[in-house]
Design a protein around this motif. Structure first.
Motif, short mmCIF file in Angstrom:
data_model
loop_
_atom_site.label_atom_id
_atom_site.label_comp_id
_atom_site.label_asym_id
_atom_site.label_seq_id
_atom_site.Cartn_x
_atom_site.Cartn_y
_atom_site.Cartn_z
N THR A 105 109.56 38.71 72.23
CA THR A 105 108.93 40.04 70.97
C THR A 105 108.77 40.64 71.42
OG1 THR A 105 107.03 38.29 70.89
CG2 THR A 105 108.81 37.11 69.74
N ALA A 106 108.64 41.62 70.52
CA ALA A 106 107.38 42.83 70.42
C ALA A 106 107.15 43.34 69.81
CB ALA A 106 108.01 44.14 70.46
N ALA A 107 105.49 43.33 69.36
CA ALA A 107 105.10 43.34 68.35
C ALA A 107 104.31 45.13 68.21
CB ALA A 107 103.79 42.64 67.89
N PHE A 108 104.96 45.02 66.68
CA PHE A 108 104.02 46.74 66.53
C PHE A 108 103.52 46.68 65.11
CE2 PHE A 108 108.60 45.61 65.13
CZ PHE A 108 107.89 47.22 63.90
N ALA A 109 102.08 47.90 65.69
CA ALA A 109 101.72 48.25 63.95
C ALA A 109 101.07 49.77 63.99
CB ALA A 109 100.67 47.48 64.09
N TYR A 110 100.84 50.12 63.32
CA TYR A 110 99.86 51.25 62.97
C TYR A 110 99.06 51.50 63.94
CZ TYR A 110 97.22 55.59 60.65
OH TYR A 110 96.92 56.69 60.87
N PRO A 111 99.45 53.30 64.71
CA PRO A 111 100.01 53.98 64.28
C PRO A 111 101.26 53.92 64.80
CG PRO A 111 98.70 54.10 66.21
CD PRO A 111 98.03 52.93 65.47
N PHE A 112 102.15 53.31 65.22
CA PHE A 112 103.46 53.17 65.89
C PHE A 112 103.73 54.35 67.29
CE2 PHE A 112 103.05 52.78 61.41
CZ PHE A 112 104.08 51.29 61.00
N ARG A 113 103.01 53.93 68.26
CA ARG A 113 103.42 54.02 69.20
C ARG A 113 104.07 53.18 70.25
NH1 ARG A 113 97.54 55.35 69.04
NH2 ARG A 113 97.19 57.50 68.82
N LEU A 114 105.02 53.35 69.91
CA LEU A 114 105.96 52.30 70.22
C LEU A 114 106.17 52.36 71.76
CD1 LEU A 114 109.21 52.46 67.28
CD2 LEU A 114 107.02 50.93 67.08
N ASN A 115 106.34 53.22 72.67
CA ASN A 115 106.46 53.13 74.10
C ASN A 115 105.35 52.92 74.43
OD1 ASN A 115 104.66 55.39 73.03
ND2 ASN A 115 105.42 56.68 74.59
N THR A 116 104.29 51.92 73.95
CA THR A 116 103.40 50.98 74.66
C THR A 116 103.41 49.80 74.24
OG1 THR A 116 101.60 50.86 72.98
CG2 THR A 116 101.94 52.91 74.22
N VAL A 117 104.98 49.39 73.36
CA VAL A 117 104.73 48.32 72.78
C VAL A 117 105.79 47.60 74.46
CG1 VAL A 117 105.48 46.54 70.78
CG2 VAL A 117 104.27 48.79 70.68
N VAL A 118 106.19 45.85 74.50
CA VAL A 118 106.34 45.78 75.77
C VAL A 118 106.74 44.79 74.78
CG1 VAL A 118 104.40 44.35 76.80
CG2 VAL A 118 106.46 44.87 77.79
N PHE A 119 108.08 43.72 75.00
CA PHE A 119 108.80 42.67 74.68
C PHE A 119 108.01 41.35 75.86
CE2 PHE A 119 112.13 45.00 72.98
CZ PHE A 119 112.19 44.12 71.87
N SER A 120 107.89 40.27 75.06
CA SER A 120 107.46 39.31 75.85
C SER A 120 108.53 38.88 76.98
CB SER A 120 107.23 38.55 75.38
OG SER A 120 107.86 38.02 74.58
N ALA A 121 108.75 38.30 77.77
CA ALA A 121 109.26 38.03 79.16
C ALA A 121 109.84 36.62 78.95
CB ALA A 121 108.78 37.48 80.19
N PRO A 122 111.02 36.30 79.14
CA PRO A 122 112.13 35.34 78.73
C PRO A 122 111.28 33.86 79.29
CG PRO A 122 113.51 36.92 79.19
CD PRO A 122 112.38 37.39 79.36
N ASP A 123 110.78 34.00 80.48
CA ASP A 123 110.23 33.42 81.16
C ASP A 123 109.17 33.71 82.29
OD1 ASP A 123 112.13 33.58 83.08
OD2 ASP A 123 112.54 31.95 83.74
N PRO A 124 109.35 32.53 82.95
CA PRO A 124 107.75 32.59 83.57
C PRO A 124 108.16 33.12 84.74
CG PRO A 124 106.97 30.70 83.14
CD PRO A 124 108.71 30.92 82.13
N LYS A 125 109.23 33.05 85.52
CA LYS A 125 110.24 33.74 86.58
C LYS A 125 110.98 34.63 86.46
CE LYS A 125 110.90 28.98 88.60
NZ LYS A 125 111.75 28.11 89.18
N ARG A 126 110.39 35.58 84.56
CA ARG A 126 111.40 36.12 84.79
C ARG A 126 112.77 36.74 84.71
NH1 ARG A 126 106.95 39.97 83.32
NH2 ARG A 126 108.25 41.78 82.88
N CYS A 127 113.83 35.88 84.99
CA CYS A 127 114.89 36.14 84.67
C CYS A 127 115.60 35.85 86.41
CB CYS A 127 115.84 36.53 83.55
SG CYS A 127 115.59 36.26 82.10
N GLY A 128 114.88 35.02 87.24
CA GLY A 128 114.81 35.32 88.11
C GLY A 128 114.86 36.08 89.06
N GLY A 129 113.72 37.86 88.43
CA GLY A 129 113.39 38.39 89.04
C GLY A 129 113.89 40.02 87.78
N THR A 130 114.96 39.31 87.75
CA THR A 130 115.69 40.52 87.53
C THR A 130 115.31 41.07 85.49
OG1 THR A 130 117.51 38.50 85.95
CG2 THR A 130 117.87 39.47 88.39
N TRP A 131 113.83 40.27 85.43
CA TRP A 131 113.58 41.01 83.75
C TRP A 131 112.63 42.26 84.33
CZ3 TRP A 131 115.08 40.49 78.91
CH2 TRP A 131 114.49 40.83 77.68
#
Length: 238
Positions: A55-81
């Motif tokens: 997920t990536a949560a966003f809100a006003y004032p919509f600075r989307l370029n500062t919003v990051v998606f959560s990682a799929p798992d702690p290992k970050r897809c074997g380091g590829t994420w």
């Protein structure tokens, strides 16, 4: 308070009634835009992970370029994420729109206080109606600019948070990784904010005439036609 003459009857006249509507609609404009919170979600499958929601949560004032998606798992897809951000910064358009709504709200309160309690002062001093007219004209123009700017930004926000964002995510292109768009928070309230922006633009634009009627500019324009026949008759007598 010296000079105070309360008269709520003015609220039934176009000048006061429209000002009340402007006050109400400005509240809805900044509330529907400034209070928005949402999120966009993806279904990710990668090394050791199947259909994990990020997920990536966003809100006003919509600075989307500062919003990051959560990682799929702690290992970050074997380091590829790697960190994945949404695209775009729409804070200027959003803040312009909300700031104008707040200022309009405050001005309407001040104007209503003058209309209701100090209408006699307002009418006796020609500077007050002229200032009111100038503010009304400028505000109507700013509502036009800010509403169309915000409507354009909203269209881009929908693109950046929708399914079209997936092709630009590099982590989703890694071998063995697939990303599927899941959902995004409904933006009906943001659509409503644009509607209220348009309504404010119409209200402030239409109110120009009623404010103009209280100025000495309008009074002068009425006196000139009345004087013309007399001047014409005098010239014919000569």
């Amino acid at each position: 308070m010296a000079g105070l003459r309360v008269d709520f009857g003015l609220l039934l006249e176009p000048l006061g009634f429209i000002k009340v509507l402007e006050w109400i609609f400005s509240i809805f404009a900044f509330a529907t835009c400034g209070g928005f919170q949402g999120e966009t979600t993806l279904q990710v499958s990668c090394k050791g992970v199947a259909n994990k929601t990020v997920t990536a949560a966003f809100a006003y004032p919509f600075r989307l370029n500062t919003v990051v998606f959560s990682a799929p798992d702690p290992k970050r897809c074997g380091g590829t994420w790697t960190d994945v951000y949404l695209v775009g910064n729409f804070s200027s358009s959003a803040q312009f729109f909300v700031t104008l709504a707040v200022l309009s709200f405050l001005y309407c309160i001040a104007a209503l206080v003058v209309y209701i309690g100090y209408k006699h002062v307002y009418q006796q001093n020609s500077k007050f109606p002229l200032t009111d007219l100038a503010v009304t004209v400028i505000t109507a123009f700013l509502w036009l600019v800010s509403t169309f700017s915000w409507a354009t930004a909203l269209a881009d926000i929908k693109m950046s948070t929708g399914a079209s964002a997936i092709p630009g995510i590099e982590s989703c292109k890694a071998p063995g990784t697939t990303c599927r768009f899941a959902s995004v928070t409904s933006m009906k309230t943001l659509n409503v904010s644009v509607v209220f922006g348009l309504l404010n633009m119409v209200l402030w634009g239409g109110n120009i005439w009623f404010v103009y009627k209280d100025t000495n500019l309008h009074n002068q324009s009425k006196r000139i036609p009345q004087q013309s026949p007399a001047i014409y008759s005098t010239q014919r007598g000569i």
